[in-house]
Design a protein around this motif. Structure first.
Motif, PDB file in Angstrom:
ATOM      1  N   ASP A 264      -5.594 -47.567 -46.748  1.00 18.29           N
ATOM      2  CA  ASP A 264      -4.470 -46.632 -46.610  1.00 18.29           C
ATOM      3  C   ASP A 264      -3.382 -46.874 -47.651  1.00 18.29           C
ATOM      4  O   ASP A 264      -2.833 -45.925 -48.228  1.00 18.29           O
ATOM      5  CB  ASP A 264      -3.854 -46.766 -45.211  1.00 18.29           C
ATOM      6  N   GLN A 268      -2.067 -44.139 -50.450  1.00 20.84           N
ATOM      7  CA  GLN A 268      -0.657 -43.759 -50.553  1.00 20.84           C
ATOM      8  C   GLN A 268      -0.130 -43.996 -51.962  1.00 20.84           C
ATOM      9  O   GLN A 268       0.633 -43.188 -52.498  1.00 20.84           O
ATOM     10  CB  GLN A 268       0.179 -44.538 -49.532  1.00 20.84           C
ATOM     11  N   LEU A 280      -0.254 -35.551 -47.474  1.00 20.00           N
ATOM     12  CA  LEU A 280      -1.401 -36.459 -47.427  1.00 20.00           C
ATOM     13  C   LEU A 280      -1.589 -36.869 -45.975  1.00 20.00           C
ATOM     14  O   LEU A 280      -0.719 -37.496 -45.381  1.00 20.00           O
ATOM     15  CB  LEU A 280      -1.141 -37.687 -48.306  1.00 20.00           C
ATOM     16  N   THR A 281      -2.731 -36.483 -45.396  1.00 17.94           N
ATOM     17  CA  THR A 281      -2.952 -36.703 -43.974  1.00 17.94           C
ATOM     18  C   THR A 281      -4.265 -37.442 -43.747  1.00 17.94           C
ATOM     19  O   THR A 281      -5.312 -37.030 -44.269  1.00 17.94           O
ATOM     20  CB  THR A 281      -3.014 -35.368 -43.206  1.00 17.94           C
ATOM     21  N   LYS A 282      -4.200 -38.509 -42.981  1.00 20.22           N
ATOM     22  CA  LYS A 282      -5.432 -39.199 -42.582  1.00 20.22           C
ATOM     23  C   LYS A 282      -6.018 -38.466 -41.381  1.00 20.22           C
ATOM     24  O   LYS A 282      -5.368 -38.327 -40.347  1.00 20.22           O
ATOM     25  CB  LYS A 282      -5.137 -40.658 -42.236  1.00 20.22           C
ATOM     26  N   GLU A 285     -11.239 -42.064 -39.013  1.00 20.85           N
ATOM     27  CA  GLU A 285     -11.972 -43.174 -39.594  1.00 20.85           C
ATOM     28  C   GLU A 285     -13.200 -43.456 -38.736  1.00 20.85           C
ATOM     29  O   GLU A 285     -13.238 -43.119 -37.556  1.00 20.85           O
ATOM     30  CB  GLU A 285     -11.109 -44.424 -39.735  1.00 20.85           C
ATOM     31  N   CYS A 310     -11.194 -40.873 -43.884  1.00 29.21           N
ATOM     32  CA  CYS A 310     -11.200 -39.475 -44.321  1.00 29.21           C
ATOM     33  C   CYS A 310      -9.774 -38.938 -44.350  1.00 29.21           C
ATOM     34  O   CYS A 310      -9.015 -39.084 -43.375  1.00 29.21           O
ATOM     35  CB  CYS A 310     -12.070 -38.631 -43.389  1.00 29.21           C
ATOM     36  N   TYR A 311      -9.408 -38.315 -45.458  1.00 30.24           N
ATOM     37  CA  TYR A 311      -8.064 -37.756 -45.650  1.00 30.24           C
ATOM     38  C   TYR A 311      -8.177 -36.314 -46.140  1.00 30.24           C
ATOM     39  O   TYR A 311      -9.180 -35.923 -46.750  1.00 30.24           O
ATOM     40  CB  TYR A 311      -7.286 -38.542 -46.712  1.00 30.24           C
TER      41      TYR A 311
END
Length: 322
Positions: A264, A268, A280-282, A285, A310-311
């Motif tokens: 992560d 970022q 930007l969004t997660k 996982e 996965c983002y």
């Protein structure tokens, strides 16, 4: 200007031993200096001539590791089904991509497209290999065109051979750096990803699918890799990003690769402060230790915890010129 290339008769020794050759003929080949092939290996027997070509550009520092693995079909990262994150989150990047359970395969929400399919999306796969995700999308009505780029010719040829319904043919040379293969709703570009630009791809993309591509490159190249994506994504477009996180293990195992670990914090750093990124969004996982077989394979390498991440990255709709 010309140079001479000699046939190398030592490369496929096993092939020679397994055949009964009545003639083993060596010739000199003269080519113009800008010709793309470096080595010709020629074997002539009573039945056939075997011509093996090794691409000069595949000897580059960036590609040689992958060329060697493809040459012996050591490609365990290639899967037979579309990626589970693409199935799970496809509608987050392409509304209507994944139909409801009562819809036919390849269908999409009809209200998203007009009679001329103008709502369909253009999708880019960096370092595509022969991923079946490209076929999955190329045959979907929500997709206008899939474009993939890879530096290894064998990967693209195998994709074409294994998906005859796409009718992929080699059609063109783009400048001195790329070859182009075109099929039904799909185009494949053979060349170095780091040389690609909007002119080569024929324009920008609504969607980019980074199916664990960034984890395949040397970490020192990540910023350049992301910079190219930023130049290829349309304003308002989306990137589906899939990475792996070697979350626990020995220092050596966690820093090893490919695939290289990208957590992560690194995501970022790469995307969080870019002027073209809106969000930007997660998304999710996945624990890669769910099966004993996978757990054993990774723990033998010194990795004690491994997750697939996965983002979705959304590009700003209004952007300054790049």
């Amino acid at each position: 200007m010309y140079f001479i290339i000699f046939c190398d008769l030592t490369y496929p020794l096993d092939s020679v031993r397994q055949r009964s050759y009545s003639v083993l003929h060596v010739k000199e080949y003269i080519f113009k200096s800008n010709f793309l092939y470096e080595i010709l290996t020629l074997f002539i027997d009573t039945n056939k001539c075997i011509l093996s070509m090794h691409r000069k550009d595949e000897d580059s520092d960036i590609l040689i590791r992958w060329a060697q693995r493809w040459s012996i079909s050591k490609t365990g990262w290639q899967k037979s089904d579309p990626h589970h994150f693409l199935i799970k989150h496809g509608n987050d990047i392409i509304p209507g991509l994944i139909p409801s359970s009562d819809s036919g395969a390849g269908s999409c929400d009809s209200e998203l497209l007009d009679a001329d399919n103008h709502g369909a999306k253009r999708v880019f796969f960096p370092l595509c290999g022969k991923t079946v995700d490209m076929k999955f999308l190329a045959e979907n009505k929500a997709i206008k065109e899939v474009v993939g780029v890879d530096g290894i010719q064998k990967a693209l040829k195998e994709f074409a051979e294994e998906n005859p319904s796409l009718n992929i043919k080699e059609v063109d040379q783009i400048g001195s750096s790329f070859e182009k293969f075109v099929g039904n709703n799909v185009s494949l570009l053979k060349g170095n990803y780091f040389d690609i630009d909007e002119e080569v791809t024929g324009g920008r993309f609504d969607v980019i699918v980074d199916r664990a591509s960034i984890v395949a490159i040397d970490p020192s190249l990540r910023d350049d890799y992301v910079s190219i994506l930023g130049k290829l994504i349309k304003p308002g477009g989306s990137i589906l990003l899939i990475t792996i996180d070697r979350r626990a293990g020995t220092d050596e195992a966690r820093s090893a690769g490919p695939p290289f670990s990208i957590d992560d914090t690194e995501i970022q750093r790469l995307y969080g402060s870019l002027d073209w990124v809106e969000s930007l969004t997660k998304l999710s996982e996945h624990n890669e230790f769910e099966t004993e077989e996978d757990k054993k394979r990774w723990t033998m390498q010194g990795v004690d915890s491994l997750f697939e991440l996965c983002y979705v990255i959304k590009a700003k709709k209004l952007r300054s010129s790049m």
